[in-house]
Design a protein around this motif. Structure first.
Motif, PDB file in Angstrom:
ATOM      1  N   MET A  92       0.840  -1.203   0.000  1.00  0.00           N
ATOM      2  CA  MET A  92       0.000   0.000   0.000  1.00  0.00           C
ATOM      3  C   MET A  92       0.865   1.238   0.000  1.00  0.00           C
ATOM      4  SD  MET A  92      -3.131   0.920  -0.047  1.00  0.00           S
ATOM      5  CE  MET A  92      -4.178   2.304   0.276  1.00  0.00           C
ATOM      6  N   ARG A  93       1.950   1.173   0.765  1.00  0.00           N
ATOM      7  CA  ARG A  93       2.851   2.323   0.835  1.00  0.00           C
ATOM      8  C   ARG A  93       3.529   2.565  -0.499  1.00  0.00           C
ATOM      9  NH1 ARG A  93       6.553   2.436   5.995  1.00  0.00           N
ATOM     10  NH2 ARG A  93       4.430   2.434   6.855  1.00  0.00           N
ATOM     11  N   THR A  94       3.886   1.473  -1.204  1.00  0.00           N
ATOM     12  CA  THR A  94       4.530   1.601  -2.514  1.00  0.00           C
ATOM     13  C   THR A  94       3.585   2.233  -3.511  1.00  0.00           C
ATOM     14  OG1 THR A  94       5.860  -0.335  -2.061  1.00  0.00           O
ATOM     15  CG2 THR A  94       5.665   0.339  -4.348  1.00  0.00           C
ATOM     16  N   HIS A  95       2.310   1.802  -3.496  1.00  0.00           N
ATOM     17  CA  HIS A  95       1.335   2.357  -4.422  1.00  0.00           C
ATOM     18  C   HIS A  95       1.152   3.844  -4.180  1.00  0.00           C
ATOM     19  CE1 HIS A  95      -2.030   2.421  -7.138  1.00  0.00           C
ATOM     20  NE2 HIS A  95      -2.856   2.827  -6.187  1.00  0.00           N
ATOM     21  N   THR A  96       1.097   4.241  -2.904  1.00  0.00           N
ATOM     22  CA  THR A  96       0.951   5.665  -2.574  1.00  0.00           C
ATOM     23  C   THR A  96       2.145   6.452  -3.058  1.00  0.00           C
ATOM     24  OG1 THR A  96      -0.330   5.049  -0.637  1.00  0.00           O
ATOM     25  CG2 THR A  96       0.607   7.269  -0.680  1.00  0.00           C
ATOM     26  N   ALA A  97       3.345   5.850  -2.927  1.00  0.00           N
ATOM     27  CA  ALA A  97       4.552   6.536  -3.383  1.00  0.00           C
ATOM     28  C   ALA A  97       4.526   6.758  -4.870  1.00  0.00           C
ATOM     29  CB  ALA A  97       5.780   5.722  -2.977  1.00  0.00           C
ATOM     30  N   GLU A  98       4.006   5.750  -5.624  1.00  0.00           N
ATOM     31  CA  GLU A  98       3.937   5.892  -7.080  1.00  0.00           C
ATOM     32  C   GLU A  98       2.983   7.012  -7.459  1.00  0.00           C
ATOM     33  OE1 GLU A  98       2.855   2.108  -8.512  1.00  0.00           O
ATOM     34  OE2 GLU A  98       4.810   1.186  -8.161  1.00  0.00           O
ATOM     35  N   LEU A  99       1.841   7.092  -6.742  1.00  0.00           N
ATOM     36  CA  LEU A  99       0.902   8.167  -7.026  1.00  0.00           C
ATOM     37  C   LEU A  99       1.541   9.518  -6.741  1.00  0.00           C
ATOM     38  CD1 LEU A  99      -2.427   6.715  -5.590  1.00  0.00           C
ATOM     39  CD2 LEU A  99      -1.839   7.077  -7.986  1.00  0.00           C
ATOM     40  N   SER A 100       2.248   9.617  -5.638  1.00  0.00           N
ATOM     41  CA  SER A 100       2.880  10.881  -5.286  1.00  0.00           C
ATOM     42  C   SER A 100       3.912  11.269  -6.334  1.00  0.00           C
ATOM     43  CB  SER A 100       3.543  10.756  -3.914  1.00  0.00           C
ATOM     44  OG  SER A 100       2.578  10.439  -2.929  1.00  0.00           O
ATOM     45  N   SER A 101       4.629  10.281  -6.858  1.00  0.00           N
ATOM     46  CA  SER A 101       5.634  10.557  -7.874  1.00  0.00           C
ATOM     47  C   SER A 101       4.990  11.102  -9.143  1.00  0.00           C
ATOM     48  CB  SER A 101       6.410   9.272  -8.196  1.00  0.00           C
ATOM     49  OG  SER A 101       7.261   9.480  -9.295  1.00  0.00           O
ATOM     50  N   ALA A 102       3.910  10.457  -9.588  1.00  0.00           N
ATOM     51  CA  ALA A 102       3.231  10.912 -10.801  1.00  0.00           C
ATOM     52  C   ALA A 102       2.649  12.303 -10.608  1.00  0.00           C
ATOM     53  CB  ALA A 102       2.137   9.918 -11.191  1.00  0.00           C
ATOM     54  N   ASP A 103       2.059  12.551  -9.426  1.00  0.00           N
ATOM     55  CA  ASP A 103       1.467  13.859  -9.168  1.00  0.00           C
ATOM     56  C   ASP A 103       2.529  14.945  -9.074  1.00  0.00           C
ATOM     57  OD1 ASP A 103      -1.191  13.059  -9.151  1.00  0.00           O
ATOM     58  OD2 ASP A 103      -1.016  12.296  -7.121  1.00  0.00           O
ATOM     59  N   ALA A 104       3.691  14.599  -8.510  1.00  0.00           N
ATOM     60  CA  ALA A 104       4.765  15.581  -8.431  1.00  0.00           C
ATOM     61  C   ALA A 104       5.250  15.968  -9.821  1.00  0.00           C
ATOM     62  CB  ALA A 104       5.922  15.015  -7.610  1.00  0.00           C
ATOM     63  N   ALA A 105       5.245  15.005 -10.749  1.00  0.00           N
ATOM     64  CA  ALA A 105       5.712  15.288 -12.102  1.00  0.00           C
ATOM     65  C   ALA A 105       4.776  16.228 -12.842  1.00  0.00           C
ATOM     66  CB  ALA A 105       5.868  13.977 -12.882  1.00  0.00           C
ATOM     67  N   THR A 106       3.456  16.051 -12.644  1.00  0.00           N
ATOM     68  CA  THR A 106       2.487  16.840 -13.412  1.00  0.00           C
ATOM     69  C   THR A 106       1.936  18.033 -12.629  1.00  0.00           C
ATOM     70  OG1 THR A 106       0.731  15.314 -12.684  1.00  0.00           O
ATOM     71  CG2 THR A 106       1.801  14.854 -14.802  1.00  0.00           C
ATOM     72  N   ALA A 107       2.399  18.236 -11.399  1.00  0.00           N
ATOM     73  CA  ALA A 107       1.872  19.341 -10.598  1.00  0.00           C
ATOM     74  C   ALA A 107       1.986  20.698 -11.295  1.00  0.00           C
ATOM     75  CB  ALA A 107       2.570  19.387  -9.239  1.00  0.00           C
ATOM     76  N   PRO A 108       3.135  21.033 -11.928  1.00  0.00           N
ATOM     77  CA  PRO A 108       3.190  22.330 -12.628  1.00  0.00           C
ATOM     78  C   PRO A 108       2.171  22.439 -13.764  1.00  0.00           C
ATOM     79  CG  PRO A 108       5.401  21.436 -12.299  1.00  0.00           C
ATOM     80  CD  PRO A 108       4.443  20.346 -11.951  1.00  0.00           C
ATOM     81  N   LEU A 109       1.930  21.327 -14.467  1.00  0.00           N
ATOM     82  CA  LEU A 109       0.934  21.360 -15.546  1.00  0.00           C
ATOM     83  C   LEU A 109      -0.467  21.593 -14.993  1.00  0.00           C
ATOM     84  CD1 LEU A 109       2.135  18.414 -17.839  1.00  0.00           C
ATOM     85  CD2 LEU A 109       2.267  20.857 -18.323  1.00  0.00           C
ATOM     86  N   TRP A 110      -0.781  20.912 -13.885  1.00  0.00           N
ATOM     87  CA  TRP A 110      -2.104  21.104 -13.289  1.00  0.00           C
ATOM     88  C   TRP A 110      -2.310  22.562 -12.879  1.00  0.00           C
ATOM     89  CZ3 TRP A 110      -5.898  18.002 -14.007  1.00  0.00           C
ATOM     90  CH2 TRP A 110      -5.729  16.621 -14.087  1.00  0.00           C
ATOM     91  N   ARG A 111      -1.314  23.144 -12.271  1.00  0.00           N
ATOM     92  CA  ARG A 111      -1.474  24.519 -11.788  1.00  0.00           C
ATOM     93  C   ARG A 111      -1.542  25.515 -12.931  1.00  0.00           C
ATOM     94  NH1 ARG A 111       2.669  23.518  -6.701  1.00  0.00           N
ATOM     95  NH2 ARG A 111       1.200  22.216  -5.536  1.00  0.00           N
ATOM     96  N   ALA A 112      -0.743  25.282 -13.971  1.00  0.00           N
ATOM     97  CA  ALA A 112      -0.830  26.153 -15.144  1.00  0.00           C
ATOM     98  C   ALA A 112      -2.191  26.017 -15.814  1.00  0.00           C
ATOM     99  CB  ALA A 112       0.288  25.802 -16.128  1.00  0.00           C
ATOM    100  N   ALA A 113      -2.718  24.791 -15.845  1.00  0.00           N
ATOM    101  CA  ALA A 113      -4.034  24.568 -16.459  1.00  0.00           C
ATOM    102  C   ALA A 113      -5.127  25.297 -15.694  1.00  0.00           C
ATOM    103  CB  ALA A 113      -4.334  23.071 -16.516  1.00  0.00           C
ATOM    104  N   GLN A 114      -5.006  25.374 -14.364  1.00  0.00           N
ATOM    105  CA  GLN A 114      -6.036  26.062 -13.575  1.00  0.00           C
ATOM    106  C   GLN A 114      -5.945  27.576 -13.752  1.00  0.00           C
ATOM    107  OE1 GLN A 114      -8.079  23.731 -12.978  1.00  0.00           O
ATOM    108  NE2 GLN A 114      -6.333  22.411 -13.475  1.00  0.00           N
ATOM    109  N   ALA A 115      -4.737  28.074 -13.950  1.00  0.00           N
ATOM    110  CA  ALA A 115      -4.618  29.500 -14.277  1.00  0.00           C
ATOM    111  C   ALA A 115      -5.284  29.783 -15.615  1.00  0.00           C
ATOM    112  CB  ALA A 115      -3.134  29.888 -14.324  1.00  0.00           C
TER     113      ALA A 115
END
Length: 392
Positions: A1-24
């Motif tokens: 479960m911890r590994t799966h959460t880490a993978e999600l966090s990794s993917a979200d960290a990669a696309t976080a700038p795109l998400w924020r730019a998209a909301q602007a």
């Protein structure tokens, strides 16, 4: 479960700038939609309803921008974004369809829908960032189809409208950008893990070398000098010294599994014993997994022959050299040697151990296996030469 959460966090960290730019971008397109509403409301049949729908658009834009940007909900990233993106598709389609509730055919057939094309692009962008370019293109096509249906433009008018090209292009471009960001984040994290593991391995190796290995080497040397009952202690110390060195060498860095290559050195050092010395380069020797296994198997067969035929006191030496264009593996012993013509006689008798397990394996890799010394009391030395890129 911890590994799966880490993978999600990794993917979200990669696309976080795109998400924020998209909301602007979402908030900017909302301002454009409001401006379009002010310019068009006098032509609507139901202006009060149109303002209510614009209010819904504004509320959804603000709340979805906060949820998707994740400034305030970093722990719920994986759970929230999927539902918000799905809701984005539903709300956008509903607002597009509501155009027919506020305007007559002459208006909506020749003008933009109530949520303008730019604002509609937000739902396509969200899907593309979340699921990649294919999902982005599909979302763009779906929204274009809804717009064309609501505006009644399935005739020749559809080819003169830029809605579909704009939405599909946005979905493709943002989807590719999101996938590239995820791959780059994954490569960065793998590089950081490898660097950290290498540093820790080097630290442990230094501590073991400066402590345990030095003590074992001293016990082995002094026990051999004293002799008698201490001789067995020296032998045990020598065995443990070799085992520790093998353990440290087996921690050598392995490349990414996707590359299909492994470090040959641990496969050879695993054969080290008090009677078998293995010398390898300091840097990883990367070869294909099958190549490494076949070389290790050939070496194992050669060492087995040493154990069976070279004599009880024989010692063996394995040397691995990386010449750049190929590999040279030498297996030498100081045993009783092989009588001239003995290998040919064994093959004639149907005993194919050497020809198949050693020569056959190396030749199958495009290399050569040569017996350099042959004769009684001369010991035995095999030399394997394997090219890195064998001719097909």
């Amino acid at each position: 479960m911890r590994t799966h959460t880490a993978e999600l966090s990794s993917a979200d960290a990669a696309t976080a700038p795109l998400w924020r730019a998209a909301q602007a971008f979402r908030l900017v397109t909302l301002l454009y939609a409001i401006g379009q509403q002010i310019a068009s409301v006098s032509y609507y049949e139901h202006p009060r309803l149109s303002w209510m729908l614009i209010a819904v658009m504004a509320i959804w834009s603000g709340s979805s921008a906060l949820l998707l940007s994740q400034w305030y909900f970093p722990e719920a990233t994986g759970k929230i974004r999927g539902w918000v993106v799905f809701g984005d598709q539903v709300v956008t389609i509903a607002l597009i369809a509501s155009t027919r509730l506020v305007a007559d055919y002459d208006w909506y057939h020749g003008h933009q829908t109530l949520p303008t094309t730019l604002w509609i692009a937000n739902s396509v962008i969200s899907m593309a960032i979340l699921r990649g370019p294919v999902a982005g293109v599909v979302a763009g096509l779906a929204m274009s189809a809804v717009v064309v249906t609501v505006r009644g433009q399935w005739g020749q008018d559809v080819w003169g409208d830029a809605t579909a090209p704009v939405l599909v292009s946005v979905g493709l471009a943002l989807g590719l950008a999101a996938n590239t960001a995820r791959r780059a984040q994954g490569q960065l994290e793998r590089a950081l893990r490898i660097t950290a593991a290498a540093q820790e391995r080097e630290r442990l190796a230094r501590e073991v070398h400066d402590g345990v290995l030095q003590v074992l080497a001293f016990i082995k040397r002094r026990g051999s000098e004293i002799g008698g009952p201490a001789q067995e202690l020296a032998q045990r110390a020598g065995e443990q010294e070799v085992a520790l060195r093998v353990l440290l060498s087996e921690q050598a860095e392995l490349p990414d599994p996707e590359s299909g290559e492994v470090d040959l050195r641990p496969l050879l050092t695993a054969h080290a014993t008090p009677k078998v010395s293995v010398a390898t380069p300091g840097d990883p020797v990367l070869v294909g997994r099958i190549v490494a296994q076949e070389i290790a198997a050939a070496v194992n067969t050669a060492l087995s022959n040493v154990s069976l035929h070279a004599g009880a006191d024989a010692k063996a030496y394995v040397l691995l050299e990386d010449t750049g264009d190929g590999l040279v593996v030498s297996v030498r012993d100081d045993g009783v040697g092989i009588a001239t013509g003995r290998l040919e006689a064994a093959e004639a008798e149907g005993r194919m151990g050497v020809s198949r397990s050693i020569v056959g394996r190396i030749e199958a890799l495009g290399g050569t296996a040569e017996l350099l010394t042959e004769g009684a009391d001369l010991g035995t030395e095999w030399e394997f030469r394997i090219p890195r890129h064998p001719a097909r």
